[in-house]
Design an enzyme around this catalytic site. Sequence first.
Site, short mmCIF file in Angstrom:
data_model
loop_
_atom_site.label_atom_id
_atom_site.label_comp_id
_atom_site.label_asym_id
_atom_site.label_seq_id
_atom_site.Cartn_x
_atom_site.Cartn_y
_atom_site.Cartn_z
N ARG A 164 0.94 -1.20 0.04
CA ARG A 164 0.13 0.06 -0.26
C ARG A 164 0.93 1.21 0.03
O ARG A 164 1.99 1.29 0.72
CB ARG A 164 -0.86 -0.09 1.27
CG ARG A 164 -2.22 -0.57 1.05
CD ARG A 164 -3.19 -0.75 2.29
NE ARG A 164 -2.84 0.45 3.23
CZ ARG A 164 -3.76 0.36 4.50
NH1 ARG A 164 -4.30 -0.69 4.68
NH2 ARG A 164 -3.70 1.30 5.19
N ARG A 175 1.59 8.10 9.92
CA ARG A 175 0.15 7.69 10.60
C ARG A 175 0.06 7.33 12.09
O ARG A 175 -0.68 7.48 12.72
CB ARG A 175 -0.35 6.23 9.96
CG ARG A 175 -0.70 6.82 8.27
CD ARG A 175 -0.53 5.46 7.28
NE ARG A 175 -1.26 4.52 7.72
CZ ARG A 175 -1.29 3.16 7.35
NH1 ARG A 175 -0.23 2.75 6.67
NH2 ARG A 175 -1.92 2.38 7.62
P1 AMP Z 1 -6.18 2.35 8.03
O1 AMP Z 1 -6.52 1.48 6.74
O2 AMP Z 1 -7.05 2.29 8.96
O3 AMP Z 1 -4.85 2.52 8.25
O4 AMP Z 1 -6.68 3.79 7.38
C1 AMP Z 1 -5.88 4.44 6.02
C2 AMP Z 1 -6.29 5.88 6.06
O5 AMP Z 1 -7.48 6.12 5.95
C3 AMP Z 1 -5.77 6.80 6.95
O6 AMP Z 1 -4.20 6.84 7.21
C4 AMP Z 1 -6.52 7.77 6.93
O7 AMP Z 1 -6.08 8.55 5.70
C5 AMP Z 1 -7.76 7.33 6.42
N1 AMP Z 1 -9.00 7.09 7.50
C6 AMP Z 1 -9.08 5.80 7.99
N2 AMP Z 1 -10.04 5.94 8.88
C7 AMP Z 1 -10.24 7.25 9.00
C8 AMP Z 1 -11.19 8.07 9.99
N3 AMP Z 1 -12.05 7.50 10.91
N4 AMP Z 1 -10.85 9.59 9.73
C9 AMP Z 1 -10.32 9.98 8.99
N5 AMP Z 1 -9.36 9.40 8.08
C10 AMP Z 1 -9.54 8.08 8.16
#
Ligand code: AMP
Length: 218
Positions: A164, A175
């Site tokens: 990714r 992150r």
């Molecule tokens: P994840 O797959 O949970 O690591 O999320 C990947 C990316 O999606 C994050 O780095 C954010 O850019 C976005 N993202 C996911 N969940 C949220 C949320 N609740 N609020 C804002 N951005 C989010």
Amino acid sequence: MNIMILGPQGSGKGTQAELLVKQFGFNYVEMGEILRSIANSNNPKAEEIKGYLNSGKLVPDEFVRTVAWDHISKKESSLREKKKGFIFDGYPRSVAQFEQLEDMLRRFGKKIDKLIYITIPEEESIKRLSARRDCTKCGRIWNQITNPPPGPETCECGGKLTQRGDDQPEAIKNRLGIFHANTGPILKKAREEGILTEVDGERPIEAIHEEIVKELGL
Ligand code: AMP
């Protein structure tokens, strides 16, 4: 019962959420995945959302709220009939989102019953995320350390594996920093509301699952 699963990137929260979905039939709301599919669609905001995702920055609360509302309101009536609840993975990620979610659920006479927080140290997050590979064909997620694929860059279905964009070292650090800054206040609020359970994520998947099931009283 409605559950939130939170944990630093790579904590295995997605794996745990999927096990609960399989065993108990919850409706799974994985915000990162929903946002990734919007970024790859013809949604007018796709390019903007892609920018946030690739840099590891959070998508603005208002957009996330609309996405969550869309999902909750569509699924709510069928879940009520089946007496099932939601599992929210990676959402809420700030106190503002937490309050938005509580407000949305309240409109359906529901609440967040439990927040499961899976803990792992930062070095472990970085190690696990750097080893994560997604299949470009079937979407399956592998991990070269904890769940190795059949070939170094090949999925069981024959598809090619990719990393990714936001699993690159700089974006991972970004992150994690954002995650910890925003999560502290959420945990504090959940603790005050008496709904917080912390689970050690540095154990075998099954052991963590069993503890979560016990904690939820399922
Ligand atoms: P994840 O797959 O949970 O690591 O999320 C990947 C990316 O999606 C994050 O780095 C954010 O850019 C976005 N993202 C996911 N969940 C949220 C949320 N609740 N609020 C804002 N951005 C989010």
